[in-house]
Design an enzyme around this catalytic site. Sequence first.
Site, PDB file in Angstrom:
ATOM      1  N   LYS A  79      45.898  29.184  37.820  1.00 30.04           N
ATOM      2  CA  LYS A  79      46.607  30.134  38.699  1.00 30.04           C
ATOM      3  C   LYS A  79      48.040  30.292  38.191  1.00 30.04           C
ATOM      4  CE  LYS A  79      47.523  30.752  43.687  1.00 30.04           C
ATOM      5  NZ  LYS A  79      47.292  30.182  45.033  1.00 30.04           N
ATOM      6  N   SER A 154      45.282  33.171  48.614  1.00 30.52           N
ATOM      7  CA  SER A 154      46.005  33.748  47.507  1.00 30.52           C
ATOM      8  C   SER A 154      45.392  33.437  46.137  1.00 30.52           C
ATOM      9  CB  SER A 154      47.458  33.258  47.517  1.00 30.52           C
ATOM     10  OG  SER A 154      47.519  31.856  47.304  1.00 30.52           O
ATOM     11  N   SER A 178      44.494  28.868  50.801  1.00 26.50           N
ATOM     12  CA  SER A 178      44.385  29.712  49.607  1.00 26.50           C
ATOM     13  C   SER A 178      43.412  29.264  48.535  1.00 26.50           C
ATOM     14  CB  SER A 178      45.756  29.875  48.959  1.00 26.50           C
ATOM     15  OG  SER A 178      46.472  30.861  49.639  1.00 26.50           O
TER      16      SER A 178
HETATM   17  N1  GLN Z   1      47.010  33.055  53.713  1.00 23.84           N
HETATM   18  C1  GLN Z   1      48.004  32.064  53.964  1.00 23.84           C
HETATM   19  C2  GLN Z   1      49.383  32.645  53.802  1.00 23.84           C
HETATM   20  O1  GLN Z   1      49.469  33.798  53.564  1.00 23.84           O
HETATM   21  C3  GLN Z   1      47.800  30.884  53.065  1.00 23.84           C
HETATM   22  C4  GLN Z   1      48.389  31.047  51.721  1.00 23.84           C
HETATM   23  C5  GLN Z   1      48.226  29.847  50.847  1.00 23.84           C
HETATM   24  O2  GLN Z   1      47.491  28.916  51.164  1.00 23.84           O
HETATM   25  N2  GLN Z   1      48.963  29.838  49.762  1.00 23.84           N
HETATM   26  O3  GLN Z   1      50.365  31.990  53.922  1.00 23.84           O
END
Ligand code: GLN
Length: 512
Positions: A79, A154, A178
């Site tokens: 990532k 994400s 995410s």
């Molecule tokens: N969807 C969550 C957010 O927008 C989690 C994001 C993540 O785990 N990086 O913060």
Amino acid sequence: MALYEASATQLLSQLESGEVTSVEVTQACLDRIREHDGAVGAFLKVMDEKALAKAAEVDRKRKAGEDLGLLAGVPVAVKDLLCTEGEVTTCASKMLENFVPPYSSTVIKKLEAADAVIVGKTNMDEFAMGGSTENSALGKTRNPWNTDLVPGGSSGGAAACLAAQMVPLSIGTDTGGSIRQPASFCGVVGLKPTYGRVSRFGLIAFASSLDQIGPMARTAEDTALFLEAMAGHDPQDSTSANVACPLFSKTVDQPLEGLRIGLVKEHFGEGLDSEVEKSVREAVAVYEKLGAKVVDISLPHNKYGIATYYIIAPSEASSNLARFDGAHYGHRCDEATMLEELQKEKEAFEAAGDELGLKRMDTPLIRMYRQSRAEGFGPEVKRRIMLGTYTLSAGYYDAFYLKALKVRRLIREDYDKAFKAVDVIVGPTAPNPAFAAGSKTNDPLAMYLEDLYTVTANLAGIPAISIPCGMTSGGLPVGLHMQAPALEEDRLLRAAYMFQKETAWHAKTPSL
Ligand code: GLN
């Protein structure tokens, strides 16, 4: 079986027996990426040359009988928020579009030491904020099961490249879900380790008390192997747990006897898609058939999870992202134009005799910060910075941030109590399967609700996994979420393996 279809475990045995070389395996992955990533968009960058050179080096070492690492010759995707020395690391943001880190994160170094072959860097929501990968400033990623749909986020690129069989292993990060939500949307396995299990050194921070790096793969075995390669104490991360790291790959195939499964009554209420619920209940029945006992439990403060998370995470983000100001780090606005505009403003105030206006004008330095940040960050990141600055400001700190910390403690205590009665807590990973691109982009709250079941594990610091457990009538994967007490990743991996031995959901692949 084509090479790109093989799991990391299968590839390793073929590599060891000399049936294939790492160069062949790597080339198969690169070909697969070239052929299909136009439609999927999982990668921001593919490092063909470096990957093939590393593969050749591993092949040479293997031939010479030298010591080899745990992942010797296996292609891996990363990532794009993990620092890779000499390779652009963007966080999918204009802010870091040209950032070349002078060092590699601990996890990257560990993968290099494990002789893994890093093939490229995957797309994500900007600074890992989002649940669909649509917040990336640098590209679109689509769900390999249906390219009209999002891959989740994400770590959307990380999940999509696994589902599309471009690589067998992929690194994600999880602050509120995410790793797990995109794993569930793409029909792959994703594990968020215990807070502190994997070093965060060299990870570009979103919310430091919640962020964890974790393995994503297509099988429980691969996930165990991959976690083993990346986990462990690191003196460079002061929050890293100073405990011995189990050999997950050695125990993953040992079934759990007398497993007690907790079903959270609050998980099966409003907002849960009926087909997702059906698949989850069927998965629980599989465990019962294997001898597990189901216990109904309650996590009464779960309902405050989203509210608590969306105060703590933006608060930490507003502080972490302060460093991106065009001077210390990140995109800098065009200074000549900026100074010209500032001069014009000054002249206009002077012409109007506006003393107050003149007094309140930005200094050139402040204007440079302001404009660089305005240009570098996308709308969701700005929203989080504003939210977090508000919840940390004097006068609101107690009412929001401090209160959220207290609720966080209550959420953790709910888990402590629940884990006295059960070994794992099982439920849906996300309230729904993958959704249409664009369908939630104008409704941040709808997007935040994607994290309904996942954020509490981050708030409590416990490990959690998502594994494929079914399909909707529309042919979309459904994820089963399992949570365990701190440092019990081993239990999650073994439970996942038991399920995969009994079912074939993880073996289903989209036709591209
Ligand atoms: N969807 C969550 C957010 O927008 C989690 C994001 C993540 O785990 N990086 O913060």
